[in-house]
Design a protein around this motif. Structure first.
Motif, PDB file in Angstrom:
ATOM      1  N   SER A 134       0.820  -1.219   0.000  1.00 37.46           N
ATOM      2  CA  SER A 134       0.000   0.000   0.000  1.00 37.46           C
ATOM      3  C   SER A 134       0.851   1.265   0.000  1.00 37.46           C
TER       4      SER A 134
ATOM      5  N   ALA B 225      -2.536   0.453  -9.296  1.00 36.78           N
ATOM      6  CA  ALA B 225      -3.506   0.333  -8.213  1.00 36.78           C
ATOM      7  C   ALA B 225      -4.612  -0.619  -8.658  1.00 36.78           C
TER       8      ALA B 225
ATOM      9  N   ASP C 269      -9.142  -0.540  -3.421  1.00 39.96           N
ATOM     10  CA  ASP C 269      -9.138   0.401  -2.309  1.00 39.96           C
ATOM     11  C   ASP C 269      -8.713  -0.305  -1.029  1.00 39.96           C
ATOM     12  N   ASN C 270      -8.056   0.434  -0.143  1.00 37.93           N
ATOM     13  CA  ASN C 270      -7.599  -0.110   1.146  1.00 37.93           C
ATOM     14  C   ASN C 270      -7.943   0.877   2.255  1.00 37.93           C
TER      15      ASN C 270
ATOM     16  N   LYS D  59      -8.103   7.040   3.244  1.00 39.42           N
ATOM     17  CA  LYS D  59      -8.168   6.448   1.915  1.00 39.42           C
ATOM     18  C   LYS D  59      -6.778   6.048   1.433  1.00 39.42           C
ATOM     19  N   ARG D  60      -6.641   4.787   1.161  1.00 34.68           N
ATOM     20  CA  ARG D  60      -5.405   4.255   0.604  1.00 34.68           C
ATOM     21  C   ARG D  60      -5.753   3.251  -0.481  1.00 34.68           C
ATOM     22  N   GLU D  61      -4.742   2.799  -1.184  1.00 36.05           N
ATOM     23  CA  GLU D  61      -4.959   1.824  -2.251  1.00 36.05           C
ATOM     24  C   GLU D  61      -3.931   0.710  -2.153  1.00 36.05           C
TER      25      GLU D  61
ATOM     26  N   TYR E  61      -1.482  -1.686  -4.271  1.00 40.46           N
ATOM     27  CA  TYR E  61      -0.761  -1.667  -5.534  1.00 40.46           C
ATOM     28  C   TYR E  61      -0.106  -3.024  -5.777  1.00 40.46           C
TER      29      TYR E  61
ATOM     30  N   GLN F 294     -11.202  -7.285  -7.739  1.00 35.55           N
ATOM     31  CA  GLN F 294     -12.291  -6.502  -7.155  1.00 35.55           C
ATOM     32  C   GLN F 294     -13.487  -7.393  -6.859  1.00 35.55           C
TER      33      GLN F 294
END
Length: 311
Positions: free
Chosen positions: A149, A161, A164-165, A267-269, A271, A296
């Motif tokens: 992340s 990406a 969502d994380n 909000k993080r993603e 990768y 997803q």
């Protein structure tokens, strides 16, 4: 071109990787004198020493370091050729080496499970570690792909990406703030808090947000495991901030709840990344494509239950 055999190079690479002739012999199922003999012949061929003994330790010389890098590139290309050949022959086999941070253990095995149904003959090496150790493995090019992340700022990588994380505030279901709406972040001032260990990406993100809002919490515990943190929360030792993905395995209306705190979720993603310029193997490229297309759906199906934890 030096007239060295592939066997000599493999013996050298194994000895260099272990820093030991004895361990190299054990891995290759040959004798220690055989290892020494092969290294001696290779040294004579090259005309420069490859190792030096200092005390009881074995170190690479400058020439040895250069040869090790060359060997690793050669063997990686040979492995890739074997996988390409297998693909041309209609066989889906090879090795997939993944380095992932600890939180991804809640969903990466599910993605791998679906992928391996299409590629049942592959061997998977999965390293589950924190961000700092993952960075070190990436710098040494030890794996095909990395799932993380926080992208490294000092390494040139190619990344995409794919999910969502969100980081959420997690408390015991009977916490005084449970079931309240729009809780100001200042309400967390002085609360008993359970933190991730140093080197954790989650910890850095939380400390940054708290610092920006002048919030100071009382850290009672530092733990390196999300499961241990959840157990500590359930035991009444405090609240914490975790990735929502860590709640996938939690039952609805269970011991834990997500607090509705302003500025959360962070909000993080997620990768998926690899070193720039790295030539991915057939299997690694196939897994990358599979992850980007199907992750997803796979994870949404697994995380529906965790949404019931939202206060």
């Amino acid at each position: 071109m030096i007239p060295a055999t592939l066997h000599q190079l493999k013996v050298f690479e194994t000895a260099a990787r272990h820093g030991s002739f004895t361990k190299a012999a054990a891995e290759l199922s040959i004798t220690q004198p055989t290892v020494s003999g092969q290294i001696k012949q290779l040294t004579q061929t090259i005309g420069m020493p490859l190792f030096e003994h200092i005390g009881r330790k074995l170190y690479l010389t400058e020439a040895g370091t250069e040869l090790l890098s060359t060997c690793q590139n050669v063997f990686e290309q040979l492995d890739n050729f074997e996988m390409k050949l297998a693909a041309l022959q209609g066989a889906k086999r090879g090795q997939l080496r993944l380095g992932v941070i600890t939180t991804t253990k809640y969903f990466v095995p599910r993605i791998l499970g679906e992928f391996c149904q299409s590629y049942p003959n592959i061997d998977v090496s999965l390293q589950v570690i924190n961000h700092q150790k993952l960075h070190d493995r990436m710098a040494d090019n030890k794996d095909d792909l990395y799932i993380l992340s926080n992208l490294p700022g000092d390494l040139e990588v190619h990344s995409e990406a794919f999910l969502d994380n969100p980081l959420v505030v997690v408390a015991r279901a009977d916490h005084p703030l449970a079931n309240k709406k729009n809780i100001p972040i200042a309400a967390l001032e002085g609360v008993d808090f359970i933190s991730r260990e140093m080197g954790s990406g989650t910890r850095r993100a939380v400390e940054k947000l708290f610092g920006e809002n002048d919030v100071s919490v009382q850290v009672r515990l530092e733990l390196g495991s999300n499961e241990a943190i959840k157990q500590a929360i359930a035991g009444g030792l405090g609240i914490s901030v975790l990735s929502r993905h860590t709640l996938i395995t939690e039952p609805p209306n269970g011991e834990l709840t997500v607090l509705d705190v302003k500025h959360f979720p962070i909000k993080r993603e997620w990768y998926v990344a690899h070193l720039a310029g790295k030539q991915l193997s057939v299997i690694a490229a196939a897994f990358l494509e599979f992850m980007l297309k199907s992750s997803q759906t796979t994870i949404e199906n697994s995380s529906r239950r965790s949404l019931a934890l939202q206060a």
